[in-house]
Design an enzyme around this catalytic site. Structure first.
Site, PDB file in Angstrom:
ATOM      1  N   GLY A  16      -7.026  -7.464 -25.705  1.00 25.16           N
ATOM      2  CA  GLY A  16      -6.831  -6.007 -25.723  1.00 25.16           C
ATOM      3  C   GLY A  16      -5.507  -5.640 -25.085  1.00 25.16           C
ATOM      4  N   GLY A  20      -3.136   0.449 -23.635  1.00 26.97           N
ATOM      5  CA  GLY A  20      -3.992   0.783 -22.493  1.00 26.97           C
ATOM      6  C   GLY A  20      -3.823  -0.147 -21.308  1.00 26.97           C
ATOM      7  N   ASP A  40      -4.932  -9.054 -29.670  1.00 28.11           N
ATOM      8  CA  ASP A  40      -5.501  -7.737 -29.961  1.00 28.11           C
ATOM      9  C   ASP A  40      -5.843  -7.627 -31.434  1.00 28.11           C
ATOM     10  OD1 ASP A  40      -5.169  -4.873 -28.121  1.00 28.11           O
ATOM     11  OD2 ASP A  40      -5.642  -4.664 -30.255  1.00 28.11           O
ATOM     12  N   CYS A  67      -6.134 -10.937 -32.970  1.00 24.85           N
ATOM     13  CA  CYS A  67      -7.445 -11.515 -32.668  1.00 24.85           C
ATOM     14  C   CYS A  67      -8.495 -10.438 -32.520  1.00 24.85           C
ATOM     15  CB  CYS A  67      -7.340 -12.314 -31.362  1.00 24.85           C
ATOM     16  SG  CYS A  67      -8.930 -12.797 -30.679  1.00 24.85           S
ATOM     17  N   ASN A  95     -10.199  -8.425 -21.271  1.00 26.71           N
ATOM     18  CA  ASN A  95     -10.068  -6.979 -21.069  1.00 26.71           C
ATOM     19  C   ASN A  95     -10.517  -6.150 -22.274  1.00 26.71           C
ATOM     20  OD1 ASN A  95      -8.551  -4.383 -20.137  1.00 26.71           O
ATOM     21  ND2 ASN A  95      -7.546  -4.941 -22.056  1.00 26.71           N
ATOM     22  N   SER A 144     -16.627  -2.366 -15.621  1.00 25.26           N
ATOM     23  CA  SER A 144     -16.431  -0.929 -15.374  1.00 25.26           C
ATOM     24  C   SER A 144     -17.354  -0.521 -14.243  1.00 25.26           C
ATOM     25  CB  SER A 144     -16.788  -0.133 -16.632  1.00 25.26           C
ATOM     26  OG  SER A 144     -17.013   1.219 -16.329  1.00 25.26           O
ATOM     27  N   TYR A 157     -22.964   1.123 -23.311  1.00 28.74           N
ATOM     28  CA  TYR A 157     -21.697   0.677 -22.699  1.00 28.74           C
ATOM     29  C   TYR A 157     -21.960   0.133 -21.297  1.00 28.74           C
ATOM     30  CZ  TYR A 157     -16.907   1.150 -20.827  1.00 28.74           C
ATOM     31  OH  TYR A 157     -15.687   0.922 -20.240  1.00 28.74           O
ATOM     32  N   VAL A 192      -9.432   5.383 -16.069  1.00 36.56           N
ATOM     33  CA  VAL A 192      -8.024   4.981 -16.103  1.00 36.56           C
ATOM     34  C   VAL A 192      -7.386   5.667 -17.317  1.00 36.56           C
ATOM     35  CG1 VAL A 192      -6.406   3.041 -16.182  1.00 36.56           C
ATOM     36  CG2 VAL A 192      -8.689   2.715 -15.203  1.00 36.56           C
ATOM     37  N   THR A 194      -5.829   5.851 -20.321  1.00 39.00           N
ATOM     38  CA  THR A 194      -5.516   4.982 -21.466  1.00 39.00           C
ATOM     39  C   THR A 194      -5.931   5.733 -22.738  1.00 39.00           C
ATOM     40  OG1 THR A 194      -7.729   4.051 -21.592  1.00 39.00           O
ATOM     41  CG2 THR A 194      -6.192   2.943 -20.099  1.00 39.00           C
TER      42      THR A 194
END
Ligand SMILES: NC(=O)C1=CN([C@@H]2O[C@H](COP(=O)(O)OP(=O)(O)OC[C@H]3O[C@@H](n4cnc5c(N)ncnc54)[C@H](O)[C@@H]3O)[C@@H](O)[C@H]2O)C=CC1
Ligand SMILES: CCCCCC(=O)/C=C/[C@H]1[C@H](O)CC(=O)[C@@H]1CCCCCCC(=O)O
Length: 267
Positions: A16, A20, A40, A67, A95, A144, A157, A192, A194
């Protein structure tokens, strides 16, 4: 004794990494003179980020590799390519992640965040382990704050992030990690700034259940929002301080960075 891991010449793979937080991590690593592969799913952003970072930090120090972390073949290929291009892998930052709580997208959230990150963790353990030609190193999994605290607006999530925390905990106590001197830690940021966060703040109803944007806004105001640079400082601290192992690092704008242990007492 010097307990700092010097990042000069170390090789990092950041999933990732096109945008971000992952892009911030890649840049912080490059500033510390590491070499970075950004992996990514987003080719357009990935190529643009690669070009931008190459201009600033040298063509030979950065590569982008397409990826999708839900694909075993693509993910394995990225590890292989990184090793071939840079001569080994020392650091893996798992990430990449998404939000999504609707009937249509919640299973994708599980596939990317849970299965994708587990895949990255398994590959990282393999490539860093001495018995498979690795040289030890450090794995940082990005979870998180919602993986630690109950959050009614994003249960799926939150579960995936709790799963990432527990998977890290299991590998920390593994013989494989000890034998190869592999450190594992988990980063638990709050909000954050992003693209993911901006979608949430702008009212993207696919990321939460209930569609209560007033609650989301109030929550964001209470918690505060970190910059990607601030979270990157936290990542570099985990990587460079070799005493950091088996830890959760909570990062939030108002409460700062707080370390706690991942492992629990034996029953
Ligand atoms: N932004 C925030 O407030 C917080 C984010 N996080 C977590 O931090 C991580 C990074 O998030 P952000 O930078 O905010 O998100 P972002 O959406 O801004 O960036 C995520 C990157 O991951 C890539 N990606 C998405 N699915 C992928 C897949 N299947 N395979 C490979 N790459 C994929 C995207 O193309 C994008 O470049 C995620 O795991 C997220 O859950 C954790 C706490 C707070
Ligand atoms: C302290 C919690 C910080 C959460 C940081 C984070 O990981 C954000 C992720 C959001 C992502 O865009 C998809 C979501 O569902 C995530 C969380 C939404 C949080 C709303 C919380 C509102 C509330 O509990 O009142």
């Amino acid at each position: 004794m010097d307990r700092r891991m010097h990042l000069v010449g170390k090789v990092a793979l950041v999933t990732g990494g096109a945008s971000g937080m992952g892009c911030g991590f890649a840049e912080a690593l490059l500033k510390a003179a590491a070499k970075v592969c950004i992996a990514d799913i987003n080719v357009e952003t990935g190529v643009a980020t690669e070009s931008d970072l190459r201009q600033q930090y040298g063509h030979e120090n950065v590569m982008f590799s397409k990826c999708n972390i839900t694909s075993a073949t693509e993910f394995e290929a990225v590890f292989k390519r990184t090793k071939e291009a840079f001569g080994g892998i020392d650091i893996v930052v798992n990430n990449a992640g998404i939000g999504g709580e609707t009937d249509e997208n919640w299973e994708q959230t599980v596939d990317v965040n849970m299965k994708g990150t587990l895949r990255g963790l398994r590959l990282a353990m393999y490539y860093l382990s001495v018995e498979h030609g690795g040289r030890g190193g450090c794995i940082v999994n990005v979870a998180s704050m919602t993986g630690l605290n109950p959050n009614p607006l994003s249960p799926v999530y939150g579960c995936t992030k709790a799963g990432i925390i527990h998977a890290t905990r299991c590998y920390v106590v593994s013989e494989a990690a000890k034998k190869s001197n592999i450190r594992l830690n988990v980063l638990c940021p709050a909000f954050v700034d992003t693209p993911m966060f901006r979608r949430l703040a702008a009212g993207d109803a696919t990321q939460t259940i209930g569609g209560d944007q007033t609650a989301v806004t109030a929550f964001i105001e209470r918690i505060g929002v970190l910059s990607t640079e601030e979270v990157s400082v936290a990542l570099i601290d985990i990587l460079t301080d070799e005493t950091r192992n088996g830890l959760i690092l909570r990062c939030a704008k108002k409460t700062g960075n707080v370390y706690s242990t991942l492992t629990v007492q034996d029953v």
